[in-house]
Design an enzyme around this catalytic site. Structure first.
Site, PDB file in Angstrom:
ATOM      1  N   ASP A 166       0.789  -1.220   0.000  1.00  0.00           N
ATOM      2  CA  ASP A 166       0.000   0.000   0.000  1.00  0.00           C
ATOM      3  C   ASP A 166       0.828   1.280   0.000  1.00  0.00           C
ATOM      4  OD1 ASP A 166       1.104   0.000   2.514  1.00  0.00           O
ATOM      5  OD2 ASP A 166      -0.718  -0.676   3.520  1.00  0.00           O
ATOM      6  N   GLU A 188      -0.314  -8.962  -1.728  1.00  0.00           N
ATOM      7  CA  GLU A 188      -1.044  -8.416  -0.572  1.00  0.00           C
ATOM      8  C   GLU A 188      -2.214  -7.547  -1.053  1.00  0.00           C
ATOM      9  OE1 GLU A 188       0.731  -7.257   3.578  1.00  0.00           O
ATOM     10  OE2 GLU A 188       0.249  -5.408   2.527  1.00  0.00           O
ATOM     11  N   GLU A 202      -2.530   5.028   2.766  1.00  0.00           N
ATOM     12  CA  GLU A 202      -2.421   3.610   2.380  1.00  0.00           C
ATOM     13  C   GLU A 202      -3.729   3.025   1.855  1.00  0.00           C
ATOM     14  OE1 GLU A 202      -1.115   4.917   5.116  1.00  0.00           O
ATOM     15  OE2 GLU A 202       1.033   4.486   5.033  1.00  0.00           O
ATOM     16  N   HIS A 280       4.147   5.059  13.962  1.00  0.00           N
ATOM     17  CA  HIS A 280       4.677   5.961  12.930  1.00  0.00           C
ATOM     18  C   HIS A 280       3.631   6.477  11.960  1.00  0.00           C
ATOM     19  CE1 HIS A 280       4.499   3.278   9.361  1.00  0.00           C
ATOM     20  NE2 HIS A 280       4.613   2.324  10.246  1.00  0.00           N
ATOM     21  N   ARG A 282       1.199   8.167   9.484  1.00  0.00           N
ATOM     22  CA  ARG A 282       1.120   9.571   9.070  1.00  0.00           C
ATOM     23  C   ARG A 282      -0.097  10.269   9.679  1.00  0.00           C
ATOM     24  NH1 ARG A 282       3.054  12.545   4.350  1.00  0.00           N
ATOM     25  NH2 ARG A 282       4.334  10.756   3.827  1.00  0.00           N
ATOM     26  N   HIS A 313      10.842   5.256  14.773  1.00  0.00           N
ATOM     27  CA  HIS A 313      10.872   5.495  13.328  1.00  0.00           C
ATOM     28  C   HIS A 313      11.689   6.752  13.047  1.00  0.00           C
ATOM     29  CE1 HIS A 313       9.367   6.010   9.206  1.00  0.00           C
ATOM     30  NE2 HIS A 313       8.967   4.755   9.278  1.00  0.00           N
TER      31      HIS A 313
END
Ligand code: UDP
Length: 434
Positions: A166, A188, A202, A280, A282, A313
């Site tokens: 993604d 996936e 994503e 992490h 966004r 991260h």
């Protein structure tokens, strides 16, 4: 009167002729380099900002040297750490096949983490795009990838492009191939939260990658069902399991604790239980991320027997807040991003996991570890349905409230959830003590 009118017309005509002469002088001079070219501030700054890297015909020619004419070419696109983890076993298999030639392109969307993960898998890239730039916007990243991959696919003419998951690299590669009429296989495929901006970007990326791909490799029957509902052709849909778990089980069986892991564990009290934390996403960056880390701090103060290990991260939007809130706190260790094998070892050592990562949700399940998912929705619904994962949201108070009623069984990996059930005064006393 008449003469006056005539002289005005003459003046206008002379003016026009003079303008024409000046303009032609200016353009011919610029063409032949006599004057500086007129500057176009918008075009110049745009080109500078996106600083696009392309792959030259020479590079392509060199890579194709020795490759038999007419043999189908497969290009596997890898941009980030999770793509590396999940595509490594796919590439290793494809490269063994003699009836096709497999090539790997690293977009370097997350260059450093990609290289770190690849230290273990040793996948040799045939091409690299180096699109990573600190804090670049999604639009810039998308534009650079589209330009570079579009040109590359056109020149290289693969028979099949393979993308995974993604990421923006996967989405743009699938889109660029689609524009050129090249088939894409999506590994996936079919994961959905059915919420357009969760996770962002994503969910959007996988919808586009699925829509533009011709072959769909779904990890589970739930993801396959999502695709069938969207009208994907069942003849090109395959339920194949999760290649990330292939990587994990291979690594877990073959690699012992490194010196780095021994060192990390030596700093954890022997009687403590380890909680592995990653965050992490966004859509959580900013005040939500701060709240998540503050919740971890409060939990560490309440549960003295827990030790929280956080591989942070490298994104500055995450790292800076993690350091501000959690640096030098008892019961908490901030760690640099871990090599994949080290991370796998910590999954094995920990009692439970708190994460917003997609891949880590799957991996923790494979190790039989309970997972508290710091998100409001997940596309990995299998763990939640099986009762091994619990969505605990992203708000500070919500996270604390969800974790408090859990009881931790010493010396076992079992986390007893008792949400809304039998809430003894035990945890209330913990809260008061904190
Ligand atoms: N991972 C790693 N080192 C770390 C943290 C995670 O190698 O310090 C691995 C983890 O095992 C998993 C992948 O990175 O395979 C998940 O990547 P990430 O959380 O960045 O992406 P997501 O899965 O959320 O897309």
């Amino acid at each position: 009167m008449k003469r006056n009118k005539l002289s005005r017309v003459l003046v206008v005509l002379l003016g026009l002729v003079a303008l024409a002469v000046l303009a032609s002088l200016f353009f011919s001079a610029s063409l032949f380099g006599g004057l500086d070219r007129p500057t176009l501030p918008f075009a110049t700054s745009f080109a500078g900002a996106i600083n696009v890297n392309t792959i030259s015909d020479n590079e392509i020619r060199e890579v194709l040297e020795g490759v038999a004419e007419g043999i189908p070419r497969v290009v596997v696109v890898i941009g980030t750490r999770p793509e590396m983890v999940k595509l490594a076993p796919v590439v290793q298999h494809l490269r063994k096949l003699k009836h096709m030639a497999t090539f790997v392109i690293f977009t370097d969307q997350h260059g450093a983490l990609l290289d770190q993960a690849n230290a273990l898998f040793q996948i040799r890239p045939d091409f690299r795009l180096h699109v990573m730039a600190s804090n670049q916007s999604l639009a810039d990243l998308d534009a650079r990838l589209m330009f570079s991959l579009g040109r590359f696919f056109k020149a290289f003419a693969p028979s099949l492009v393979v993308v995974q998951g993604d990421t923006t690299s996967a989405k743009v590669a699938a889109e660029a191939a689609f524009y050129l009429g090249i088939d894409t296989a999506h590994v996936e495929a079919g994961l959905r939260t059915f919420q357009r901006r969760l996770p962002f970007p994503e969910e959007f990326n996988r919808v586009v990658a699925d829509y533009t791909s011709r072959f769909h490799f779904a990890p589970t029957s739930i993801s396959a069902a999502n695709l069938l509902r969207e009208g994907i052709d069942h003849q090109r849909l395959f339920v194949v399991g999760n290649s990330g778990i292939d990587s994990l089980l291979h690594i877990a069986a073959s690699i012992p604790d490194s010196e780095h892991i021994k060192d990390i564990l030596s700093r954890v009290d022997k009687s403590s239980q380890i909680v592995l934390v990653t965050a992490h996403r966004r859509e959580s960056q900013g005040s939500t991320m701060r709240g998540i880390f503050e919740a971890i701090l409060t939990l560490s103060q309440i549960f003295g027997e827990l030790h929280f290990l956080l591989p942070v991260h490298p994104n500055p939007n995450v790292r800076v807040i993690a350091e501000e809130v959690l640096h030098d706190q008892a019961g908490i260790s901030l760690l640099p991003p871990l090599e994949y094998a080290d991370f796998a070892r910590l999954l094995d050592h920990c009692s439970f996991v708190i994460t917003d990562s997609g891949g880590v949700q799957e991996e923790a399940t494979a190790f039989g570890k309970p997972i508290l998912v710091i998100r409001n929705s997940t596309e990995r619904t299998e763990g939640v349905l099986a009762g091994v994962a619990e969505l605990i949201g992203t708000s500070k108070d919500g996270i604390i409230a969800k974790v408090l009623p859990c009881s931790f069984c010493p010396n076992s990996n079992i986390l007893y959830f008792s949400f809304d059930r039998y809430q003894s005064s035990w945890w209330t006393r913990r809260l008061e003590a904190a």
